[in-house]
Design a protein around this motif. Structure first.
Motif, PDB file in Angstrom:
ATOM      1  N   GLN A 117     -15.050  -4.687 -44.935  1.00  0.00           N
ATOM      2  CA  GLN A 117     -14.165  -3.603 -44.533  1.00  0.00           C
ATOM      3  C   GLN A 117     -14.694  -2.920 -43.280  1.00  0.00           C
ATOM      4  N   ALA A 118     -13.794  -2.694 -42.342  1.00  0.00           N
ATOM      5  CA  ALA A 118     -14.072  -1.818 -41.193  1.00  0.00           C
ATOM      6  C   ALA A 118     -13.251  -0.569 -41.422  1.00  0.00           C
ATOM      7  N   GLY A 119     -13.919   0.526 -41.737  1.00  0.00           N
ATOM      8  CA  GLY A 119     -13.221   1.730 -42.158  1.00  0.00           C
ATOM      9  C   GLY A 119     -12.661   2.540 -41.007  1.00  0.00           C
ATOM     10  N   ARG A 120     -12.496   3.824 -41.261  1.00  0.00           N
ATOM     11  CA  ARG A 120     -11.864   4.729 -40.302  1.00  0.00           C
ATOM     12  C   ARG A 120     -12.579   4.700 -38.951  1.00  0.00           C
ATOM     13  N   ASN A 121     -11.799   4.558 -37.895  1.00  0.00           N
ATOM     14  CA  ASN A 121     -12.340   4.602 -36.535  1.00  0.00           C
ATOM     15  C   ASN A 121     -11.426   5.463 -35.691  1.00  0.00           C
ATOM     16  N   ALA A 122     -11.968   6.572 -35.174  1.00  0.00           N
ATOM     17  CA  ALA A 122     -11.214   7.395 -34.236  1.00  0.00           C
ATOM     18  C   ALA A 122     -11.299   6.745 -32.860  1.00  0.00           C
ATOM     19  N   ALA A 123     -10.155   6.433 -32.307  1.00  0.00           N
ATOM     20  CA  ALA A 123     -10.137   5.676 -31.049  1.00  0.00           C
ATOM     21  C   ALA A 123     -10.846   6.425 -29.937  1.00  0.00           C
ATOM     22  N   GLN A 124     -11.624   5.688 -29.176  1.00  0.00           N
ATOM     23  CA  GLN A 124     -12.240   6.221 -27.975  1.00  0.00           C
ATOM     24  C   GLN A 124     -11.346   5.901 -26.783  1.00  0.00           C
ATOM     25  N   ALA A 125     -11.299   6.795 -25.829  1.00  0.00           N
ATOM     26  CA  ALA A 125     -10.542   6.512 -24.616  1.00  0.00           C
ATOM     27  C   ALA A 125     -11.157   5.305 -23.913  1.00  0.00           C
ATOM     28  N   PRO A 126     -10.367   4.318 -23.540  1.00  0.00           N
ATOM     29  CA  PRO A 126     -10.937   3.142 -22.866  1.00  0.00           C
ATOM     30  C   PRO A 126     -11.526   3.515 -21.522  1.00  0.00           C
ATOM     31  N   GLU A 127     -12.579   2.783 -21.137  1.00  0.00           N
ATOM     32  CA  GLU A 127     -13.226   2.993 -19.849  1.00  0.00           C
ATOM     33  C   GLU A 127     -12.958   1.790 -18.957  1.00  0.00           C
ATOM     34  N   SER A 128     -12.681   2.046 -17.687  1.00  0.00           N
ATOM     35  CA  SER A 128     -12.395   0.959 -16.758  1.00  0.00           C
ATOM     36  C   SER A 128     -13.626   0.084 -16.561  1.00  0.00           C
ATOM     37  N   ASP A 129     -13.385  -1.184 -16.316  1.00  0.00           N
ATOM     38  CA  ASP A 129     -14.421  -2.163 -15.978  1.00  0.00           C
ATOM     39  C   ASP A 129     -15.390  -2.462 -17.110  1.00  0.00           C
TER      40      ASP A 129
END
Length: 625
Positions: free
Chosen positions: A201-213
């Protein structure tokens, strides 16, 4: 390294990622369950259920279609249920008309060599707050390698997720090698007699803002690698068993090799000539392992069709070399921006590309790069761990591919600039390149249509904040027999006002896609990062001579700069020579791994800041007394 600078038509700086507190992911994975029920021969039934919520308008675009790719010769797909739940709570089923089977883009480009299809589920009535549900089953009748089950999965840290589950049921007659990173779970009670079962199981993950490159998310996200192969040596043997017979030298291929190498007697010269022919004449169709399978087509069929995927390129080049008595071997690598290699031998995911190894010269070559000179690999392959199927001793080996270096990978720009009495600036730059920067420049400039050189030069100048015109005088980008170089002319009207004291900033490198100005624009934009990025080593030298008009004197020159960094060094020097100013700038990046970690990123930020500040240095001028 300069991923953002390889489009000449649409130069634009990548937007900085949003602050985490302000970031709203486009959608959320509410539930994702993937169950693999493996059969004794390595085939399996994959049962997937996903529920996702649309958060923004961008999420509507992201989730409007749910593609399921499969090979018609090896697999079948059935959508068991699919529907939208509107923001108001109304359930809207996806009808038969909303489930479309289409030819994949890869298959469309290579219909003779690929049978991949895409089952597209099109969800109706999407808006922010709506939810979508899909449940499908994929039956894999024939595994990539007989008797082998393997899987690599990752759970992106950039994805907003409530829960994801991975379940595997495997016959006890098969042994499963496992590497699980940052996920919970392991072996559980088996589903039936004669089987073993695992649940992660991969539980709750609050999305991180993607970073360029950023490099591949699989390198730093929670992930699982599974394989019934005992190790990479068994993987190499399995690949060779299916691929070796495809590189048979036929009379047609022998005649072709003889014609390509006519007049050449040295083996290395023959190998280079054959490399250039395959690079220039065999159209590359990007079909990754797992979609187009792992069995290449017969080398002669590829030569006659004049197109093929990576393994077809490898097989044809291998056969042509063999026709001249030169030994070579396939090499399995990752072609994306991913460097992580699992200790578990997974045929796909970890490896999705193939190149050639020539043991006689300990040389790696990639004919699919097309614009790479012989012996130069694209920077996305530098420093990666690769599997050489036969290292020249009849055995396989895991090797590290070469990394870029200041000795081999170089940029030199020599500019002659003339300040006119009316304050306009005219000049010309000669750009000479070697190594990965040669490849980058060829790739970038090859997108310019014939006749578009002036427009491209203007956009390059505009991307540096310069208003004016210019043109590019390009060499033959497809001539891989010699290093690539080109000339850039510029004209900047009303550049300075010479009626009184004024300051001049030299536009050194402003017309190059891989010079110091591009390095500054690409690197170190943010003071810190969460994710790793690529970093190429290399040597940059830029010189400029500024001729001054009569009646204009130099009031002051910028001070010389020397900056030393764990990543390399930067120096600059300014001097008067007659009635001109000469400038020399040198940046050296050396001994760096191809991936820069977030912990070391501030070093790049500091070095970029030092270079950027010097590029803005002003030469102070005044009218003569």
């Amino acid at each position: 390294m300069y991923r953002k600078w390889l489009s000449l038509i649409a130069f634009s700086l990548a937007a900085l990622p949003a602050l985490a507190a302000d970031y709203t992911p486009s959608y959320t994975v509410l539930r994702s369950v993937a169950i693999y029920d493996v059969k004794p021969g390595g085939g399996y039934v994959e049962d997937v259920t996903e529920d996702l919520r649309v958060n923004t308008q961008a999420g509507v675009d992201d989730l409007s279609q749910y593609p399921i790719q499969f090979s018609t010769s090896q697999q079948s797909v059935e959508v068991l249920s699919a529907y939208t739940v509107s923001a108001a709570g109304k359930k809207i089923p996806v009808g038969k008309a909303g489930i479309l089977q289409q030819q994949s883009s890869e298959s469309a480009n290579a219909p003779m060599f690929d049978d991949s299809k895409v089952m597209n589920v099109i969800f109706p009535a999407l808006s922010a707050g709506a939810k979508v549900h899909v449940h499908f089953r994929r039956v894999v009748r024939e595994p990539l390698f007989p008797g082998v089950f393997a899987l690599q999965e990752y759970y992106s840290r950039n994805e907003d997720r409530e829960s994801s589950d991975l379940v595997v049921h495997l016959p006890r007659s098969m042994t499963l090698q496992v590497e699980a990173i940052d996920v919970q779970g392991g072996e559980v009670t088996p589903i039936r007699p004669g089987y073993r079962s695992w649940h992660w199981q991969a539980g709750r993950n609050a999305a991180q803002a993607p970073e360029s490159d950023a490099i591949s998310e699989a390198d730093y996200s929670p992930r699982i690698a599974l394989s019934t192969l005992s190790g990479y040596d068994e993987l190499a043997r399995a690949y060779a068993a299916r691929a070796t017979s495809k590189a048979i030298v036929t009379p047609y291929l022998r005649q072709l090799a003889d014609g390509i190498t006519q007049g050449l007697t040295e083996p290395r010269a023959q190998a280079e000539a054959l490399y250039r022919w395959v690079s220039n004449n065999i159209r590359y169709v990007a079909i990754y392992f797992g979609v187009g399978g792992v069995v290449p087509h017969d080398a002669e069929a590829v030569a006659r069709a004049l197109y093929g995927d990576c393994k077809d390129h490898v097989t044809l080049y291998q056969a042509l070399l063999a026709a001249k008595g030169i030994k070579s071997s396939p090499v399995l690598i990752n072609a994306d921006q991913g460097w992580w290699l699992s200790r578990v031998a997974v045929p796909t995911g970890t490896f999705n590309h193939a190149i050639n190894y020539l043991p006689q010269w300990n040389l790696f070559v990639d004919t699919t790069a097309q614009l790479a000179p012989f012996g130069i690999l694209p920077d996305t392959e530098a420093g990666k761990t690769a599997l050489v199927v036969d290292d020249g001793s009849g055995k396989s080996s895991l090797v590290k591919l070469p990394i870029s270096s200041p000795q081999q990978d170089r940029v030199r720009i020599d500019s002659n600039l003339s300040l006119q009495p009316d304050g306009s600036l005219k000049g010309s730059s000669v750009i000479s390149l070697a190594g990965v920067y040669d490849v980058m420049a060829r790739s970038a400039l090859s997108s310019i249509p014939p006749g578009g050189e002036s427009e491209a030069a203007g956009k390059l100048l505009a991307s540096r904040g310069l208003q004016g015109s210019g043109t590019l005088i390009l060499g033959n980008m497809y001539d891989l027999s010699k290093p690539f170089g080109y000339r850039a002319d510029l004209s900047l009207p009303d550049y300075v006002d010479l009626a009184g004291p004024t300051a001049v900033v030299l536009p050194t490198g402003g017309d190059s896609v891989v010079g110091l100005a591009a390095f500054v624009s690409w690197g170190g934009v943010q003071p810190g990062r969460r994710t790793p990025i690529m970093l190429d080593n290399g040597y940059y030298e830029e010189t400029a001579t500024l001729q001054l008009p009569a009646g204009i004197d130099v009031l002051a020159l910028p001070r010389a700069v020397r900056t030393d960094s764990p990543l390399g060094s930067y120096v600059s020097d300014y001097r008067r020579v007659g009635h001109a100013v000469q400038v020399r700038r040198v940046l050296v990046l050396k001994d760096n791994a191809p991936v820069l970690t977030p912990e070391r990123y501030p070093l790049l930020h500091q070095l970029v800041h030092a270079v950027a500040r010097d590029l803005r240095a002003q030469i102070l001028l005044q009218p003569a007394n």
